[in-house]
Design a protein around this motif. Sequence first.
Motif, PDB file in Angstrom:
ATOM      1  N   LYS A   1     -35.700  -0.712  -5.984  1.00  0.00           N
ATOM      2  CA  LYS A   1     -35.508  -2.160  -5.959  1.00  0.00           C
ATOM      3  C   LYS A   1     -36.013  -2.713  -4.633  1.00  0.00           C
ATOM      4  CE  LYS A   1     -31.916  -5.685  -6.456  1.00  0.00           C
ATOM      5  NZ  LYS A   1     -32.791  -6.750  -6.727  1.00  0.00           N
ATOM      6  N   THR A   2     -36.675  -3.844  -4.677  1.00  0.00           N
ATOM      7  CA  THR A   2     -37.109  -4.526  -3.467  1.00  0.00           C
ATOM      8  C   THR A   2     -36.223  -5.748  -3.239  1.00  0.00           C
ATOM      9  OG1 THR A   2     -38.719  -5.830  -4.697  1.00  0.00           O
ATOM     10  CG2 THR A   2     -39.511  -3.777  -3.722  1.00  0.00           C
ATOM     11  N   TYR A   3     -36.119  -6.139  -1.977  1.00  0.00           N
ATOM     12  CA  TYR A   3     -35.273  -7.262  -1.596  1.00  0.00           C
ATOM     13  C   TYR A   3     -36.098  -8.262  -0.793  1.00  0.00           C
ATOM     14  CZ  TYR A   3     -31.477  -4.077  -2.764  1.00  0.00           C
ATOM     15  OH  TYR A   3     -30.641  -3.210  -3.408  1.00  0.00           O
ATOM     16  N   THR A   4     -35.768  -9.529  -0.941  1.00  0.00           N
ATOM     17  CA  THR A   4     -36.422 -10.548  -0.132  1.00  0.00           C
ATOM     18  C   THR A   4     -35.774 -10.538   1.260  1.00  0.00           C
ATOM     19  OG1 THR A   4     -34.863 -12.308  -0.705  1.00  0.00           O
ATOM     20  CG2 THR A   4     -36.782 -12.000  -2.171  1.00  0.00           C
ATOM     21  N   LEU A   5     -36.471 -11.135   2.212  1.00  0.00           N
ATOM     22  CA  LEU A   5     -35.915 -11.237   3.563  1.00  0.00           C
ATOM     23  C   LEU A   5     -34.594 -11.998   3.535  1.00  0.00           C
ATOM     24  CD1 LEU A   5     -36.055 -10.861   6.611  1.00  0.00           C
ATOM     25  CD2 LEU A   5     -37.493 -12.902   6.723  1.00  0.00           C
ATOM     26  N   GLU A   6     -34.541 -13.054   2.773  1.00  0.00           N
ATOM     27  CA  GLU A   6     -33.307 -13.845   2.698  1.00  0.00           C
ATOM     28  C   GLU A   6     -32.149 -13.015   2.125  1.00  0.00           C
ATOM     29  OE1 GLU A   6     -31.634 -18.173   1.469  1.00  0.00           O
ATOM     30  OE2 GLU A   6     -33.711 -17.859   2.042  1.00  0.00           O
ATOM     31  N   GLU A   7     -32.407 -12.193   1.121  1.00  0.00           N
ATOM     32  CA  GLU A   7     -31.355 -11.333   0.560  1.00  0.00           C
ATOM     33  C   GLU A   7     -30.848 -10.342   1.605  1.00  0.00           C
ATOM     34  OE1 GLU A   7     -32.502 -11.049  -4.181  1.00  0.00           O
ATOM     35  OE2 GLU A   7     -33.616  -9.796  -2.756  1.00  0.00           O
ATOM     36  N   VAL A   8     -31.753  -9.787   2.378  1.00  0.00           N
ATOM     37  CA  VAL A   8     -31.361  -8.834   3.425  1.00  0.00           C
ATOM     38  C   VAL A   8     -30.546  -9.548   4.501  1.00  0.00           C
ATOM     39  CG1 VAL A   8     -32.221  -7.289   5.231  1.00  0.00           C
ATOM     40  CG2 VAL A   8     -33.296  -7.285   2.977  1.00  0.00           C
ATOM     41  N   GLN A   9     -31.012 -10.727   4.922  1.00  0.00           N
ATOM     42  CA  GLN A   9     -30.269 -11.490   5.918  1.00  0.00           C
ATOM     43  C   GLN A   9     -28.881 -11.853   5.409  1.00  0.00           C
ATOM     44  OE1 GLN A   9     -33.184 -14.625   6.514  1.00  0.00           O
ATOM     45  NE2 GLN A   9     -33.649 -13.838   8.555  1.00  0.00           N
TER      46      GLN A   9
ATOM     47  N   LYS B   1     -26.118 -18.336   4.640  1.00  0.00           N
ATOM     48  CA  LYS B   1     -26.295 -19.560   5.416  1.00  0.00           C
ATOM     49  C   LYS B   1     -25.033 -20.397   5.323  1.00  0.00           C
ATOM     50  CE  LYS B   1     -31.253 -20.017   5.349  1.00  0.00           C
ATOM     51  NZ  LYS B   1     -32.417 -20.829   5.054  1.00  0.00           N
ATOM     52  N   GLY B   2     -24.642 -20.965   6.466  1.00  0.00           N
ATOM     53  CA  GLY B   2     -23.449 -21.801   6.519  1.00  0.00           C
ATOM     54  C   GLY B   2     -22.196 -21.054   6.922  1.00  0.00           C
ATOM     55  N   THR B   3     -22.247 -19.708   6.956  1.00  0.00           N
ATOM     56  CA  THR B   3     -21.083 -18.951   7.405  1.00  0.00           C
ATOM     57  C   THR B   3     -21.100 -18.891   8.934  1.00  0.00           C
ATOM     58  OG1 THR B   3     -22.241 -16.819   7.336  1.00  0.00           O
ATOM     59  CG2 THR B   3     -21.069 -17.510   5.323  1.00  0.00           C
ATOM     60  N   PRO B   4     -19.939 -18.750   9.556  1.00  0.00           N
ATOM     61  CA  PRO B   4     -19.898 -18.679  11.021  1.00  0.00           C
ATOM     62  C   PRO B   4     -20.777 -17.556  11.587  1.00  0.00           C
ATOM     63  CG  PRO B   4     -17.681 -18.973  10.140  1.00  0.00           C
ATOM     64  CD  PRO B   4     -18.592 -18.742   8.971  1.00  0.00           C
TER      65      PRO B   4
ATOM     66  N   ASP C   1     -24.435 -18.696  11.344  1.00  0.00           N
ATOM     67  CA  ASP C   1     -24.674 -19.790  12.290  1.00  0.00           C
ATOM     68  C   ASP C   1     -24.799 -19.251  13.713  1.00  0.00           C
ATOM     69  OD1 ASP C   1     -24.600 -21.608  10.209  1.00  0.00           O
ATOM     70  OD2 ASP C   1     -22.576 -22.333  10.677  1.00  0.00           O
ATOM     71  N   LEU C   2     -23.930 -18.334  14.094  1.00  0.00           N
ATOM     72  CA  LEU C   2     -23.975 -17.734  15.429  1.00  0.00           C
ATOM     73  C   LEU C   2     -25.270 -16.958  15.622  1.00  0.00           C
ATOM     74  CD1 LEU C   2     -22.687 -17.089  18.161  1.00  0.00           C
ATOM     75  CD2 LEU C   2     -21.547 -15.149  17.068  1.00  0.00           C
ATOM     76  N   PHE C   3     -25.658 -16.182  14.620  1.00  0.00           N
ATOM     77  CA  PHE C   3     -26.901 -15.420  14.691  1.00  0.00           C
ATOM     78  C   PHE C   3     -28.094 -16.347  14.894  1.00  0.00           C
ATOM     79  CE2 PHE C   3     -30.718 -13.942  12.510  1.00  0.00           C
ATOM     80  CZ  PHE C   3     -30.975 -12.767  13.211  1.00  0.00           C
ATOM     81  N   GLU C   4     -28.172 -17.410  14.109  1.00  0.00           N
ATOM     82  CA  GLU C   4     -29.306 -18.329  14.198  1.00  0.00           C
ATOM     83  C   GLU C   4     -29.314 -19.077  15.533  1.00  0.00           C
ATOM     84  OE1 GLU C   4     -29.532 -20.639  10.608  1.00  0.00           O
ATOM     85  OE2 GLU C   4     -30.013 -18.859   9.414  1.00  0.00           O
ATOM     86  N   TYR C   5     -28.133 -19.420  16.048  1.00  0.00           N
ATOM     87  CA  TYR C   5     -28.032 -20.068  17.353  1.00  0.00           C
ATOM     88  C   TYR C   5     -28.555 -19.131  18.446  1.00  0.00           C
ATOM     89  CZ  TYR C   5     -25.889 -21.585  21.713  1.00  0.00           C
ATOM     90  OH  TYR C   5     -25.676 -21.944  23.023  1.00  0.00           O
ATOM     91  N   GLU C   6     -28.088 -17.885  18.427  1.00  0.00           N
ATOM     92  CA  GLU C   6     -28.514 -16.925  19.443  1.00  0.00           C
ATOM     93  C   GLU C   6     -30.012 -16.630  19.345  1.00  0.00           C
ATOM     94  OE1 GLU C   6     -25.807 -13.659  18.902  1.00  0.00           O
ATOM     95  OE2 GLU C   6     -24.276 -14.620  20.152  1.00  0.00           O
ATOM     96  N   LEU C   7     -30.539 -16.614  18.130  1.00  0.00           N
ATOM     97  CA  LEU C   7     -31.968 -16.408  17.942  1.00  0.00           C
ATOM     98  C   LEU C   7     -32.760 -17.548  18.575  1.00  0.00           C
ATOM     99  CD1 LEU C   7     -34.347 -14.863  16.737  1.00  0.00           C
ATOM    100  CD2 LEU C   7     -33.949 -16.089  14.595  1.00  0.00           C
TER     101      LEU C   7
END
Length: 95
Positions: free
Chosen positions: A2-10, A17-20, A23-29
């Motif tokens: 099975k292959t996964y999209t980047l969004e599925e892996v993230q 998206k929208g979970t604390p 949000d923290l990961f994206e802020y730090e990035l």
Amino acid sequence: MKTYTLEEVQDKLIGKKGTPERDLFEYELQIDLIGDAIKKTRIERQLTQEELGKQIGVQRAQISRLENHTGNVTLETLIKVFAALRAKVTLQIEL
């Protein structure tokens, strides 16, 4: 297999998206990307951390913390840094 999209892996590893956690990961990035951009541009402009710090009125250690994402920074300081680096700054806010 099975292959996964980047969004599925993230979603699985970081959180949806929208979970604390996400949000923290994206802020730090974003903070990491800003620090990396400052360092790269400073080097391209052939400035030391000390020289850049003097131009904007902060010590070398503050520039180091900014580049290495180890401290808090104000928007005012970021604008001063980018102005000293002769960079165009565009701020986009979506609510």
